[in-house]
Write an enzyme that holds these catalytic residues in place. Structure first.
Site, PDB file in Angstrom:
ATOM      1  N   HIS A 238       0.834  -1.217   0.000  1.00  0.00           N
ATOM      2  CA  HIS A 238       0.000   0.000   0.000  1.00  0.00           C
ATOM      3  C   HIS A 238       0.860   1.254   0.000  1.00  0.00           C
ATOM      4  O   HIS A 238       1.878   1.339   0.688  1.00  0.00           O
ATOM      5  CB  HIS A 238      -1.011   0.008   1.150  1.00  0.00           C
ATOM      6  CG  HIS A 238      -0.419  -0.028   2.524  1.00  0.00           C
ATOM      7  ND1 HIS A 238      -0.028   1.100   3.180  1.00  0.00           N
ATOM      8  CD2 HIS A 238      -0.183  -1.059   3.367  1.00  0.00           C
ATOM      9  CE1 HIS A 238       0.417   0.776   4.382  1.00  0.00           C
ATOM     10  NE2 HIS A 238       0.354  -0.531   4.527  1.00  0.00           N
TER      11      HIS A 238
ATOM     12  N   GLU B 209      -4.855   1.736   2.839  1.00  0.00           N
ATOM     13  CA  GLU B 209      -4.912   0.548   3.688  1.00  0.00           C
ATOM     14  C   GLU B 209      -5.053   0.942   5.139  1.00  0.00           C
ATOM     15  O   GLU B 209      -5.849   0.385   5.872  1.00  0.00           O
ATOM     16  CB  GLU B 209      -3.642  -0.300   3.490  1.00  0.00           C
ATOM     17  CG  GLU B 209      -3.659  -1.673   4.176  1.00  0.00           C
ATOM     18  CD  GLU B 209      -3.128  -1.659   5.595  1.00  0.00           C
ATOM     19  OE1 GLU B 209      -3.336  -2.662   6.311  1.00  0.00           O
ATOM     20  OE2 GLU B 209      -2.526  -0.656   6.027  1.00  0.00           O
TER      21      GLU B 209
ATOM     22  N   ASP C 135       3.630  -6.466   3.213  1.00  0.00           N
ATOM     23  CA  ASP C 135       3.218  -5.379   4.104  1.00  0.00           C
ATOM     24  C   ASP C 135       3.585  -5.697   5.547  1.00  0.00           C
ATOM     25  O   ASP C 135       2.804  -5.507   6.470  1.00  0.00           O
ATOM     26  CB  ASP C 135       1.715  -5.099   3.959  1.00  0.00           C
ATOM     27  CG  ASP C 135       1.256  -3.913   4.805  1.00  0.00           C
ATOM     28  OD1 ASP C 135       2.116  -3.083   5.179  1.00  0.00           O
ATOM     29  OD2 ASP C 135       0.050  -3.828   5.111  1.00  0.00           O
TER      30      ASP C 135
END
Lengths: 454, 454
Positions: free
Chosen positions: B276, B322, B350
């Protein structure tokens, strides 16, 4: 017959399961105590910030030995003592200077004389530079070397995933550049630092002079400076003026610092755990090898805290001299042999205080199989990669003297050559949890060796 | 019959061995190219230093989207585009202030309003503090909460080796403290930061207000300040004055940034790789999740550099939102569904740009078995720990929409909560080799999925 076989195998299996359960519970207790109450990080703060860099023979090493002995006593070792040994005594004695005059201008290079090297006595030595990529290139072009400063620009190989392989590949230039240069009439050598780190941080480390050779200065330079030199040399001759006060003094007295938990069943059978107390001088010797020292002390602390009474004698050894001589490990094995001790296992942490990834073991196959059987108990704490081959410089004389099985902690290696022998090897670059987790995994392995033997 | 069986099995085995050899050679080429020529670190420098922190809806997000699109075009994607989606628009709008008046003196706490929270409009709100260790304790003592600032002092559990477990355990206090406080008449809440890091660095992150609740300020404080408060409260009442300008604006326009290598055999079957692009504001969103974005871009770069023509369409997606909404992932799956695309695999990074340790996969058993069969090909590059369960917030809507198998890169987690949502999440805390190695492992997995399907 069948029935009794099943009964027997049930009893054996359930006994094994119970033992495994007991082991996993105890290893969990080790981990919980270290992660919540561990002191290794605080010990390391003391060693790096109250003492600092610790070259063998330096006043800081005396401070470090006293700190180590007191810490062992405070933790509550059964015994703690200093074991005298003669150590080399090299001094940097001031700032190392390398100025390069090139077509594109002059530049002050970030430089560190290599350990054990003889400098210029503070005078300037000025000569044109001959750059080579390898010993082989120097051999081919050796006629050109006379009167030059030979610059070895061999690069660390980025593509080697395990960085210690890149180090093994490149470090011969640090160790042997001065001999190769001197043999061919060079007046000094410069070496590209042993690193692939971002930046221009020079990395020192041990070199050696062959006995019959003229001792010429040997200096490491930062890799951005090395790249700059390489570019400038492609345009025309570079002249370098260098100065260093580095020199070797007569051997002096140092000490291994030793603590013991005396074995309850086999007091004459020794398990040794250690790291080396000496370090290079530009940084604080935080990862190399303050980390190994304080992780070893942490094992002593956690065994005391949990009331663990080892069957075998457990020794924590902070070795006196690894970086430029290996005298600490030699002395420890020599005294052990003279006393008729039995050394059943040794474990070293000397690859940084980074997140633990595994252990390497040098031992016969039957012992290696036993070691592998413990992997599932230790893997949850990070050191899941159990491999053949391992140990450490300081414990290797035990292997030679007693055929002791030797193990080494393998932390993640990606950041190690960012800090190795450089100014960046400071406390701030050590992560508390990573350091403590290394100690957790080491303590777990030592517990299993003590309980089941090797 | 037997003979032909052996011939067949020989052919199958040798075919398999040749395929494995070919795969290992190609994965080695990926690794060599990324470790020697990788650009992820340079991309991350641009994203963090030329753009900086990137809250959804902020001007920096517009800059980041433009940077992402241009980078994709420069690398040479077959297509690259922005996919519009509405995103929440929260602003901190200045410095958050928390002053504590205690018996032992007053103290300015290091504080960060939680994301999505409503501040005081810059005015000071002053009230006595009620400290609780848990929601359960607040429930028992709820009569005391009215008119107070409730301080949730729930500690990160050091003893959990996998730090994301400690985060999962503690983060309910960040998310739900304001609701629990407000329901019981509190006028504001303070939350101990979600970390076990050394130091006093406060960590922000998303919170939410239940729909019917009075929106009270919610602020994270550093853990040394939290410990100080805890000590002072044991001696007597503390009063806190707090001020924050944080507030939510109407939803605004954001974009997923998407690049594509169109599949040569199955152009309508998509493999998605992403991270993200949005981040919290105190730092630069370097690990969270600049790292995942630039690792994904690196895969595009290395496939182009090696001339790899994927069978399936490979998409790199930098998701729009996100941290405080998940709108980017929702929109991407929604558009994919509307277009009738087939999504065969998705991979997210992530969890930071730290040294890779493994992959998690959420998929049916047969796919999981195939995934496990690839472990020996990838393990030499670091991500050796292949586990059940994995994915990422941004790709989870693909799992819900298409039952797409979802994977997540698992870097070492020990340092993640040192930087997560904090000022320390900056470029300088990312290690180049660790970042690149993550991309190596991701690219290897994507190559295998593309070649063999899931």
């Amino acid at each position: 017959m069948r029935k009794s076989f099943f009964v027997l195998s049930f009893l054996l299996t359930s006994g094994l399961l119970m033992a495994q359960k007991e082991d996993s519970v105890f290893i969990r207790a080790i981990s919980d105590d270290i992660l919540n109450n561990g002191k290794a990080y605080e010990y390391l703060r003391q060693l790096t910030k109250q003492v600092g860099g610790r070259v063998s023979g330096s006043p800081n090493m005396v401070k470090a030995e006293n700190w180590g002995l007191k810490t062992m006593q405070d933790i509550g070792a059964d015994k703690a003592w200093l074991q005298e040994c003669m150590v080399p005594h090299w001094v940097r004695a001031g700032k190392d200077v390398v100025k390069a005059m090139a077509r594109g201008g002059s530049r002050d290079l970030d430089a560190l004389a290599l350990g054990n090297s003889e400098g210029t006595g503070g005078k300037y030595l000025t000569a044109p530079v001959m750059m080579v990529g390898s010993f082989e290139e120097l051999e081919k072009r050796k006629e050109e070397a006379k009167g030059k400063i030979v610059f070895f620009n061999y690069k660390f190989r980025n593509e080697l995933v395990q960085t210690f392989q890149a180090y093994s590949d490149a470090v011969k230039y640090r160790g042997g550049a001065a001999n190769a240069g001197s043999k061919n009439g060079a007046v000094g050598v410069l070496v590209r630092s042993m690193t692939h780190a971002v930046g221009n941080n020079p990395h020192t480390g041990a070199m050696r002079y062959d006995s019959a050779i003229q001792k010429i200065p040997a200096i490491a330079i930062g890799i951005e400076d090395a790249d700059w030199m390489s570019q400038e040399i492609s345009k025309g001759t570079i002249t370098v003026s260098l100065s260093s006060n580095a020199h070797m003094l007569p051997d002096t007295i140092g000490h291994n610092v030793i603590a013991e938990l005396t074995g309850s069943e086999f007091p004459n059978e020794v398990i040794t755990i250690g790291g080396h107390l000496d370090s290079w001088d530009p940084g604080e010797g935080a990862h190399d090898d303050g980390a190994g020292c304080v992780q070893s002390l942490e094992i002593l602390r956690v065994f005391r805290a949990l009331g663990y009474k080892p069957k075998h004698t457990i020794r924590i050894v902070l070795f006196a001299n690894e970086e430029n001589g290996g005298r600490g490990g030699d002395k420890y094995a020599e005294v052990a042999q003279a006393k008729g001790e039995k050394h059943i296992f040794a474990l070293e942490s000397d690859a940084g205080g980074f997140t633990p990834r595994g252990f390497g073991l040098t031992a016969p196959d039957d012992m290696f199989a036993k070691f592998m059987s413990w992997q599932p108990l230790i893997a949850p704490y990070g050191a899941s990669d159990f491999r053949k081959g391992g140990g450490g410089s300081d414990i290797s004389p035990l292997g030679k003297t007693f055929a002791t099985p030797l193990a080494g902690l393998s932390p993640d290696s990606q950041r190690y050559f960012d800090i190795h022998h450089a100014r960046s090897d400071v406390f701030e670059n050590v992560n508390k949890r990573e350091l403590l987790l290394g100690a957790v995994n080491m303590a777990a392995l030592v517990y299993l060796v003590d309980k089941y033997g090797m």
